[in-house]
Design an enzyme around this catalytic site. Sequence first.
Site, PDB file in Angstrom:
ATOM      1  N   CYS A 262    -107.043 -34.096 -81.127  1.00  0.00           N
ATOM      2  CA  CYS A 262    -107.525 -35.396 -81.562  1.00  0.00           C
ATOM      3  C   CYS A 262    -106.816 -36.626 -80.437  1.00  0.00           C
ATOM      4  O   CYS A 262    -107.712 -37.034 -80.014  1.00  0.00           O
ATOM      5  CB  CYS A 262    -107.428 -35.832 -83.100  1.00  0.00           C
ATOM      6  SG  CYS A 262    -108.040 -34.652 -84.066  1.00  0.00           S
TER       7      CYS A 262
HETATM    8  N1  SAJ Z   1     -96.900 -37.587 -83.266  1.00  0.00           N
HETATM    9  C1  SAJ Z   1     -95.991 -38.660 -82.529  1.00  0.00           C
HETATM   10  N2  SAJ Z   1     -95.412 -39.773 -83.564  1.00  0.00           N
HETATM   11  C2  SAJ Z   1     -95.971 -40.002 -84.547  1.00  0.00           C
HETATM   12  C3  SAJ Z   1     -97.269 -39.287 -85.044  1.00  0.00           C
HETATM   13  C4  SAJ Z   1     -97.483 -38.236 -84.294  1.00  0.00           C
HETATM   14  O1  SAJ Z   1     -95.370 -38.229 -81.777  1.00  0.00           O
HETATM   15  O2  SAJ Z   1     -95.448 -40.911 -84.997  1.00  0.00           O
HETATM   16  C5  SAJ Z   1     -97.308 -36.793 -82.530  1.00  0.00           C
HETATM   17  C6  SAJ Z   1     -97.508 -35.403 -83.244  1.00  0.00           C
HETATM   18  O3  SAJ Z   1     -96.240 -34.642 -82.941  1.00  0.00           O
HETATM   19  C7  SAJ Z   1     -98.643 -34.593 -82.800  1.00  0.00           C
HETATM   20  C8  SAJ Z   1     -99.415 -35.691 -82.242  1.00  0.00           C
HETATM   21  O4  SAJ Z   1     -98.726 -36.742 -82.118  1.00  0.00           O
HETATM   22  O5  SAJ Z   1     -98.277 -33.766 -81.660  1.00  0.00           O
HETATM   23  C9  SAJ Z   1    -100.835 -35.934 -83.104  1.00  0.00           C
HETATM   24  O6  SAJ Z   1    -100.047 -35.937 -84.634  1.00  0.00           O
HETATM   25  P1  SAJ Z   1    -101.099 -36.426 -85.713  1.00  0.00           P
HETATM   26  O7  SAJ Z   1    -100.161 -36.418 -86.830  1.00  0.00           O
HETATM   27  O8  SAJ Z   1    -101.885 -37.574 -85.414  1.00  0.00           O
HETATM   28  O9  SAJ Z   1    -101.802 -35.148 -85.814  1.00  0.00           O
HETATM   29  P2  SAJ Z   1    -103.567 -34.708 -85.722  1.00  0.00           P
HETATM   30  O10 SAJ Z   1    -103.799 -34.764 -84.082  1.00  0.00           O
HETATM   31  O11 SAJ Z   1    -103.717 -33.480 -86.592  1.00  0.00           O
HETATM   32  O12 SAJ Z   1    -104.034 -35.984 -86.287  1.00  0.00           O
HETATM   33  C10 SAJ Z   1    -104.817 -35.877 -87.209  1.00  0.00           C
HETATM   34  C11 SAJ Z   1    -106.004 -36.884 -86.804  1.00  0.00           C
HETATM   35  N3  SAJ Z   1    -107.107 -36.470 -87.642  1.00  0.00           N
HETATM   36  C12 SAJ Z   1    -108.270 -36.751 -87.029  1.00  0.00           C
HETATM   37  O13 SAJ Z   1    -108.602 -37.113 -85.878  1.00  0.00           O
HETATM   38  C13 SAJ Z   1    -109.281 -36.346 -87.721  1.00  0.00           C
HETATM   39  C14 SAJ Z   1    -105.599 -38.316 -87.241  1.00  0.00           C
HETATM   40  O14 SAJ Z   1    -106.690 -39.107 -87.118  1.00  0.00           O
HETATM   41  C15 SAJ Z   1    -104.708 -38.657 -88.239  1.00  0.00           C
HETATM   42  O15 SAJ Z   1    -104.209 -40.037 -88.286  1.00  0.00           O
HETATM   43  C16 SAJ Z   1    -103.647 -37.356 -88.303  1.00  0.00           C
HETATM   44  O16 SAJ Z   1    -104.018 -36.307 -88.391  1.00  0.00           O
HETATM   45  C17 SAJ Z   1    -102.696 -37.822 -89.364  1.00  0.00           C
HETATM   46  O17 SAJ Z   1    -102.855 -38.719 -90.090  1.00  0.00           O
HETATM   47  O18 SAJ Z   1    -101.799 -36.985 -89.845  1.00  0.00           O
END
Ligand code: SAJ
Length: 426
Positions: A262
């Site tokens: 995403c």
């Molecule tokens: N990450 C960071 N720093 C942060 C948060 C995340 O480096 O503060 C990294 C994570 O390690 C990962 C990537 O970014 O590698 C994405 O992390 P994520 O928590 O956003 O995980 P996703 O990709 O599963 O995002 C999903 C998304 N859901 C959809 O797109 C439908 C996102 O919109 C959500 O915000 C996220 O879940 C969530 O809230 O956890």
Amino acid sequence: MTKETRVGIVGLGYVGLPLALRSLEKGFKTIGVDSDKTKINKIKQGQSPFLEEFIERRKKLLKKLPVFTDAKNLKKVDIIIICVPTPIDKSHYPNLKPLKNAVKSVINNLGKNQLIIIESTINPGVCEEVIKPMFIKEGLQEEKDYYLAHCPERIDPGNKKWNVSNINRVVGAISKEGLKRALEYYKTIIDGKIRPMKSIKAAESVKVVENSFRDVNIAFVNELAQSFDQMGIDVKDVIDGAATKPFAFMAHYPSRGVGGHCIPVDPYYLIEEAKRKGFDHLFLRAARKINNYMPFYTVKTLQDILNEIELPLKNTAIGILGLSYKANIDDLRESPAFKIVDELKKKQAKISTFDPYAKKESNVNSLEELLKNSEALILVTNHQEFLNKEDLFKKFNIKAIVDGVNCLDGEKIKSFGIKYHGIGKF
Ligand code: SAJ
């Protein structure tokens, strides 16, 4: 919308399979279609093709979901929901091929007055400028022969609280009748707010905007991490300090990079579409550049702390803890781990990799085996299995650790005489 309403889900992945089970448990006659025979066979045997909390809790429903590789069964349903991947290619350009193939199979098996809903993440304009023309080419008119709506998926893999049954959604459609039908369906299956959008383009924009919001916020703290490293300030401490402000601040944390299907993908949909329409998203592009640099910054950090103990990267044994892009799930898509491994290979390090959720992609079979083989470590994924293991790092005489998600006990590691640096944390 009655219990007689029949639903067909195209694409049984992280998004489609939970949605199909949710439709089923809310009493709709539901079928699933997917081109992946292995996936179809697994579901027929009552097994989930991947690890997902929501599905684990509904395993008994899997066998009750009729699934097919052949799309001809779609002819008989009333609502078709397309949940296929919309990845980006090497040049970060959106690849709509899987989506177009799915739409083609729907058109080739079109029933009467069906509601077609796209859940795949797409950029503003795809429904009206790419999908609708595919129907027009076959002489099919929206509202007369079919309805087209968009309800962007919002799945957070591994989240134990939020799932398809309770996450608020937005819905847009081309016609009023299409919007009315789509709203009715989602209000029936989801215990959350379903917001009608003013246009289908607005609905397409919501998802890319919410994920671009996350990407730019992560880039902000990733840039801070690099500047605060230079200034000797612990950025994690500063972010946690800023987060004591009860309003107008939303903590994000620096890391070894942004993975997943995403966050690192969706901003490119907006960047490319706006470029086509004559606008350059400088800020979004800068954020993507910063986040794409983080795997390299992680390797540079390791090189710097190895220098302090006069160990070159070349021929030094480096252990990579984790391959998944996120803790406690088995999803490797766009994971920073692979850019880190490639960079270490270029520097001729000797590399062991272990991820308890991705054993066949790992090159050793256990954490202990990895530690035995390694002089230094990069923690890439904060899997539960890697936490509170600082004593093990000491036992196996690890000399240096880069904590790619700032999740280890740095003080304890340093007390063992092991070189430690996080990403903006030390
Ligand atoms: N990450 C960071 N720093 C942060 C948060 C995340 O480096 O503060 C990294 C994570 O390690 C990962 C990537 O970014 O590698 C994405 O992390 P994520 O928590 O956003 O995980 P996703 O990709 O599963 O995002 C999903 C998304 N859901 C959809 O797109 C439908 C996102 O919109 C959500 O915000 C996220 O879940 C969530 O809230 O956890």
